[in-house]
Design a protein around this motif. Structure first.
Motif, PDB file in Angstrom:
ATOM      1  N   ILE A   7      46.387  70.577  40.709  1.00 55.50           N
ATOM      2  CA  ILE A   7      47.654  71.108  41.218  1.00 55.50           C
ATOM      3  C   ILE A   7      48.129  72.181  40.246  1.00 55.50           C
ATOM      4  CG2 ILE A   7      48.331  68.959  42.379  1.00 55.50           C
ATOM      5  CD1 ILE A   7      50.245  68.436  40.020  1.00 55.50           C
ATOM      6  N   THR A   8      48.893  73.155  40.745  1.00 47.36           N
ATOM      7  CA  THR A   8      49.451  74.209  39.904  1.00 47.36           C
ATOM      8  C   THR A   8      50.970  74.192  40.044  1.00 47.36           C
ATOM      9  OG1 THR A   8      47.489  75.577  40.230  1.00 47.36           O
ATOM     10  CG2 THR A   8      49.456  76.686  39.404  1.00 47.36           C
ATOM     11  N   LEU A   9      51.658  74.202  38.915  1.00 45.96           N
ATOM     12  CA  LEU A   9      53.118  74.134  38.909  1.00 45.96           C
ATOM     13  C   LEU A   9      53.727  75.540  38.838  1.00 45.96           C
ATOM     14  CD1 LEU A   9      53.751  71.134  36.458  1.00 45.96           C
ATOM     15  CD2 LEU A   9      53.183  71.110  38.902  1.00 45.96           C
ATOM     16  N   TYR A  10      54.825  75.732  39.548  1.00 48.90           N
ATOM     17  CA  TYR A  10      55.538  77.005  39.566  1.00 48.90           C
ATOM     18  C   TYR A  10      57.042  76.758  39.461  1.00 48.90           C
ATOM     19  CZ  TYR A  10      51.248  79.157  41.395  1.00 48.90           C
ATOM     20  OH  TYR A  10      49.956  79.598  41.569  1.00 48.90           O
ATOM     21  N   HIS A  11      57.751  77.763  38.962  1.00 46.90           N
ATOM     22  CA  HIS A  11      59.206  77.737  38.996  1.00 46.90           C
ATOM     23  C   HIS A  11      59.666  78.342  40.322  1.00 46.90           C
ATOM     24  CE1 HIS A  11      60.352  76.426  34.984  1.00 46.90           C
ATOM     25  NE2 HIS A  11      59.329  77.109  34.511  1.00 46.90           N
ATOM     26  N   LEU A  12      60.561  77.650  41.016  1.00 45.27           N
ATOM     27  CA  LEU A  12      61.137  78.155  42.254  1.00 45.27           C
ATOM     28  C   LEU A  12      62.655  78.070  42.175  1.00 45.27           C
ATOM     29  CD1 LEU A  12      58.899  76.380  44.961  1.00 45.27           C
ATOM     30  CD2 LEU A  12      58.541  78.631  43.919  1.00 45.27           C
ATOM     31  N   MET A  13      63.328  78.973  42.888  1.00 40.94           N
ATOM     32  CA  MET A  13      64.766  78.908  43.042  1.00 40.94           C
ATOM     33  C   MET A  13      65.039  78.793  44.543  1.00 40.94           C
ATOM     34  SD  MET A  13      67.684  78.928  41.358  1.00 40.94           S
ATOM     35  CE  MET A  13      67.564  79.864  39.832  1.00 40.94           C
ATOM     36  N   ILE A  14      65.510  77.628  44.980  1.00 40.69           N
ATOM     37  CA  ILE A  14      65.765  77.376  46.401  1.00 40.69           C
ATOM     38  C   ILE A  14      67.211  76.919  46.569  1.00 40.69           C
ATOM     39  CG2 ILE A  14      65.128  75.966  48.406  1.00 40.69           C
ATOM     40  CD1 ILE A  14      62.270  75.866  47.293  1.00 40.69           C
ATOM     41  N   LYS A  15      67.946  77.634  47.414  1.00 39.53           N
ATOM     42  CA  LYS A  15      69.371  77.348  47.636  1.00 39.53           C
ATOM     43  C   LYS A  15      70.117  77.288  46.312  1.00 39.53           C
ATOM     44  CE  LYS A  15      68.685  74.948  52.027  1.00 39.53           C
ATOM     45  NZ  LYS A  15      68.882  73.690  52.792  1.00 39.53           N
ATOM     46  N   ILE A  22      54.805  72.880  43.638  1.00 37.62           N
ATOM     47  CA  ILE A  22      53.501  72.238  43.422  1.00 37.62           C
ATOM     48  C   ILE A  22      52.531  72.773  44.474  1.00 37.62           C
ATOM     49  CG2 ILE A  22      52.282  70.037  43.205  1.00 37.62           C
ATOM     50  CD1 ILE A  22      55.142  68.740  42.986  1.00 37.62           C
ATOM     51  N   LYS A  23      51.578  73.557  44.014  1.00 31.80           N
ATOM     52  CA  LYS A  23      50.595  74.134  44.938  1.00 31.80           C
ATOM     53  C   LYS A  23      49.252  73.420  44.761  1.00 31.80           C
ATOM     54  CE  LYS A  23      50.636  78.450  46.190  1.00 31.80           C
ATOM     55  NZ  LYS A  23      50.551  79.927  46.238  1.00 31.80           N
ATOM     56  N   PHE A  24      48.565  73.152  45.875  1.00 33.23           N
ATOM     57  CA  PHE A  24      47.277  72.456  45.810  1.00 33.23           C
ATOM     58  C   PHE A  24      46.487  72.711  47.093  1.00 33.23           C
ATOM     59  CE2 PHE A  24      50.435  69.720  47.669  1.00 33.23           C
ATOM     60  CZ  PHE A  24      49.809  69.152  48.772  1.00 33.23           C
ATOM     61  N   SER A  25      45.204  72.525  47.004  1.00 30.42           N
ATOM     62  CA  SER A  25      44.347  72.600  48.190  1.00 30.42           C
ATOM     63  C   SER A  25      44.439  71.266  48.926  1.00 30.42           C
ATOM     64  CB  SER A  25      42.892  72.873  47.790  1.00 30.42           C
ATOM     65  OG  SER A  25      42.805  74.117  47.123  1.00 30.42           O
ATOM     66  N   PRO A  26      44.318  71.280  50.264  1.00 28.95           N
ATOM     67  CA  PRO A  26      44.448  70.045  51.045  1.00 28.95           C
ATOM     68  C   PRO A  26      43.561  68.924  50.494  1.00 28.95           C
ATOM     69  CG  PRO A  26      44.314  71.935  52.505  1.00 28.95           C
ATOM     70  CD  PRO A  26      44.046  72.450  51.133  1.00 28.95           C
ATOM     71  N   ASP A  27      44.188  67.790  50.195  1.00 29.74           N
ATOM     72  CA  ASP A  27      43.448  66.664  49.625  1.00 29.74           C
ATOM     73  C   ASP A  27      44.270  65.395  49.837  1.00 29.74           C
ATOM     74  OD1 ASP A  27      41.189  65.827  47.505  1.00 29.74           O
ATOM     75  OD2 ASP A  27      43.083  64.819  46.986  1.00 29.74           O
ATOM     76  N   LYS A  28      43.672  64.351  50.394  1.00 29.92           N
ATOM     77  CA  LYS A  28      44.394  63.116  50.735  1.00 29.92           C
ATOM     78  C   LYS A  28      44.958  62.422  49.503  1.00 29.92           C
ATOM     79  CE  LYS A  28      42.033  62.066  55.097  1.00 29.92           C
ATOM     80  NZ  LYS A  28      41.222  61.072  55.842  1.00 29.92           N
ATOM     81  N   LEU A  29      44.177  62.415  48.405  1.00 33.43           N
ATOM     82  CA  LEU A  29      44.635  61.752  47.185  1.00 33.43           C
ATOM     83  C   LEU A  29      45.911  62.429  46.662  1.00 33.43           C
ATOM     84  CD1 LEU A  29      44.394  59.827  44.767  1.00 33.43           C
ATOM     85  CD2 LEU A  29      42.831  61.495  43.713  1.00 33.43           C
ATOM     86  N   VAL A  69      44.474  63.854  38.406  1.00 35.90           N
ATOM     87  CA  VAL A  69      44.330  65.220  38.912  1.00 35.90           C
ATOM     88  C   VAL A  69      44.676  66.191  37.784  1.00 35.90           C
ATOM     89  CG1 VAL A  69      45.225  66.904  40.570  1.00 35.90           C
ATOM     90  CG2 VAL A  69      44.877  64.531  41.276  1.00 35.90           C
ATOM     91  N   TRP A  70      43.909  67.252  37.678  1.00 32.00           N
ATOM     92  CA  TRP A  70      44.169  68.252  36.628  1.00 32.00           C
ATOM     93  C   TRP A  70      45.435  69.038  36.952  1.00 32.00           C
ATOM     94  CZ3 TRP A  70      43.448  73.856  36.427  1.00 32.00           C
ATOM     95  CH2 TRP A  70      43.605  74.358  35.143  1.00 32.00           C
ATOM     96  N   ILE A  71      46.340  69.172  35.972  1.00 29.49           N
ATOM     97  CA  ILE A  71      47.612  69.872  36.156  1.00 29.49           C
ATOM     98  C   ILE A  71      47.544  71.232  35.470  1.00 29.49           C
ATOM     99  CG2 ILE A  71      50.109  69.784  35.849  1.00 29.49           C
ATOM    100  CD1 ILE A  71      49.818  66.729  35.498  1.00 29.49           C
ATOM    101  N   ASN A  72      47.635  72.300  36.251  1.00 31.37           N
ATOM    102  CA  ASN A  72      47.652  73.657  35.698  1.00 31.37           C
ATOM    103  C   ASN A  72      49.110  74.090  35.540  1.00 31.37           C
ATOM    104  OD1 ASN A  72      47.449  76.347  35.075  1.00 31.37           O
ATOM    105  ND2 ASN A  72      46.326  76.955  36.911  1.00 31.37           N
ATOM    106  N   PHE A  76      53.994  77.758  34.352  1.00 24.73           N
ATOM    107  CA  PHE A  76      55.253  77.019  34.267  1.00 24.73           C
ATOM    108  C   PHE A  76      55.879  77.038  32.876  1.00 24.73           C
ATOM    109  CE2 PHE A  76      57.987  73.259  34.407  1.00 24.73           C
ATOM    110  CZ  PHE A  76      58.592  73.427  35.645  1.00 24.73           C
ATOM    111  N   PHE A  77      55.063  76.889  31.851  1.00 25.87           N
ATOM    112  CA  PHE A  77      55.604  76.830  30.492  1.00 25.87           C
ATOM    113  C   PHE A  77      55.384  78.151  29.766  1.00 25.87           C
ATOM    114  CE2 PHE A  77      54.646  72.220  31.146  1.00 25.87           C
ATOM    115  CZ  PHE A  77      55.975  71.806  31.139  1.00 25.87           C
ATOM    116  N   ALA A  78      56.326  78.501  28.899  1.00 31.72           N
ATOM    117  CA  ALA A  78      56.178  79.714  28.087  1.00 31.72           C
ATOM    118  C   ALA A  78      55.032  79.508  27.114  1.00 31.72           C
ATOM    119  CB  ALA A  78      57.471  80.000  27.332  1.00 31.72           C
TER     120      ALA A  78
END
Length: 375
Positions: A7-15, A22-29, A69-72, A76-78
């Motif tokens: 999975i890859t982490l990103y900063h988002l601003m929503i509302k 959290i972005k990832f390729s389709p995977d049941k686990l 799962v590997w966390i990219n 996300f972090f400086a």
């Protein structure tokens, strides 16, 4: 841990709220693990799942995926500190500006963060100018709602105006500073495309032309200004900051304090320049700075430029000559005389040897060894 699952982490601003994307390729686990996170939601705009950005939620996220799962988290972090050792800069001038009623000023937290990060005055001025240009372009929008699409549209607007690549890069830096540093969302706009850095050769004049410029100066003060810019390879700001105590006539060196990057260095003192400096000192009697205005204090930057340009014009040199041209010429002439690049790098105060290597593109030695096919 399955290296194929990540999975890859990103900063988002929503509302107007900070979120962890959290972005990832389709995977049941991964999908099952995400269901166990606190209130996960899907963003059609960003094409990823997100949860509230809190320390608690971040801890839950890492505990959920760690070892499975590997966390990219590169986005996300400086990954580096920013100017932690620089001296203080006064930004009160920016707070006290008089502007048009409808003009949108940069937020107070922007100025405060620039103070805390201890950026130089010139960087502060550049960042504030360009960021205010950006937020005034979207004057009717809440700045925290602006996203990648808005930034790209603004950059496209500037490109159509014909600005340079370096200008665009500075604009991007000023915008990223707010959303990534002030709002503490590192690498949020990691994917914003940057224009390629322009490769421009330094402007260099011959030694004979430098001497003719010096000969055209109108007084000993102007003569010393040009001699030091050239013979010591000084930047204009470095010359203006020189104090009388920085001239070491016993070791024939000049101490350059708090130069670019807030680093001290030593550079050459010319015997010719020293003799003229002694005449200048007896005649002008500076008190603190080597070159001072009529009322004391630092000499003005505009005066330095005027001295160089007027003397060059009188010397009949057609190309534009600036104080930095003399610095470029100093480095190039040293290289042509056999001084190695490492020594020149030290004299100029370059952090990287790659910066100094540009002078290899303008030395006459490179071309003298090549026989012209016409000849």
């Amino acid at each position: 841990m399955n290296s194929m699952k990540s999975i890859t982490l990103y900063h988002l601003m929503i509302k107007n709220q900070k979120m962890i994307g959290i972005k990832f390729s389709p995977d049941k686990l991964i999908q099952n693990l995400i269901k166990g996170l606190p209130n996960p939601k899907w963003s059609d705009q960003h094409k990823m799942v997100y949860i509230r950005n809190t320390k608690t939620n971040l801890g839950i996220l890492f505990n959920t995926f760690r070892g499975v799962v590997w966390i990219n988290y590169n986005h996300f972090f400086a990954n580096k500190p920013v100017h932690s050792g620089n001296k203080n800069v006064d930004v009160q001038w920016f707070r006290n500006r008089v502007t048009a009623p409808e003009y949108r000023l940069c937020p107070e937290e922007y100025l405060l963060k620039l103070e805390l990060k201890r950026y130089s005055y010139s960087t502060v001025k550049t960042y504030v100018t360009y960021f205010e240009m950006f937020i005034n372009h979207y004057r009717d929008r809440d700045i925290n709602t602006l996203d990648e699409h808005d930034i790209r549209a603004f950059l496209q607007f500037l490109i159509q105006k014909g600005v340079s690549n370096s200008y665009l890069n500075q604009v991007i830096n000023s915008i990223k500073f707010y959303y990534e540093v002030v709002l503490d969302m590192p690498n949020r706009f990691y994917a914003i495309e940057r224009p390629r850095k322009e490769f421009k050769l330094p402007t260099v004049i011959s030694r004979e032309e430098v001497l003719s410029i010096i000969a055209q100066t109108t007084n000993i003060k102007h003569k010393c200004v040009i001699e030091l810019l050239y013979s010591s390879g000084l930047r204009r700001s470095e010359l203006l900051n020189l104090k009388i105590s920085d001239v070491d006539s016993k070791r024939m060196l000049i101490r350059v304090a708090n130069a670019k990057g807030y680093k001290d260095r030593l550079t050459l003192l010319s015997l010719t320049a020293l003799e003229d400096l002694r005449i200048y000192f007896r005649e002008w009697k500076p008190k603190e700075y080597l070159f001072e205005g009529r009322k004391g204090g630092k000499y003005s930057a505009e005066s330095i430029v005027k001295i160089v340009k007027e003397a060059a014009k009188k010397a009949g040199i057609r190309q534009s000559v600036t104080p930095h041209t003399l610095r470029h010429s100093f480095a190039t002439h040293l290289l042509e005389s056999g001084v190695n690049l490492r020594q020149i790098q030290v004299l100029l105060g370059h952090s990287s040897s790659k910066t100094t290597e540009i002078y290899t593109h303008v030395t006459t030695n490179t071309f003298k060894s090549i026989k012209n096919p016409l000849d």
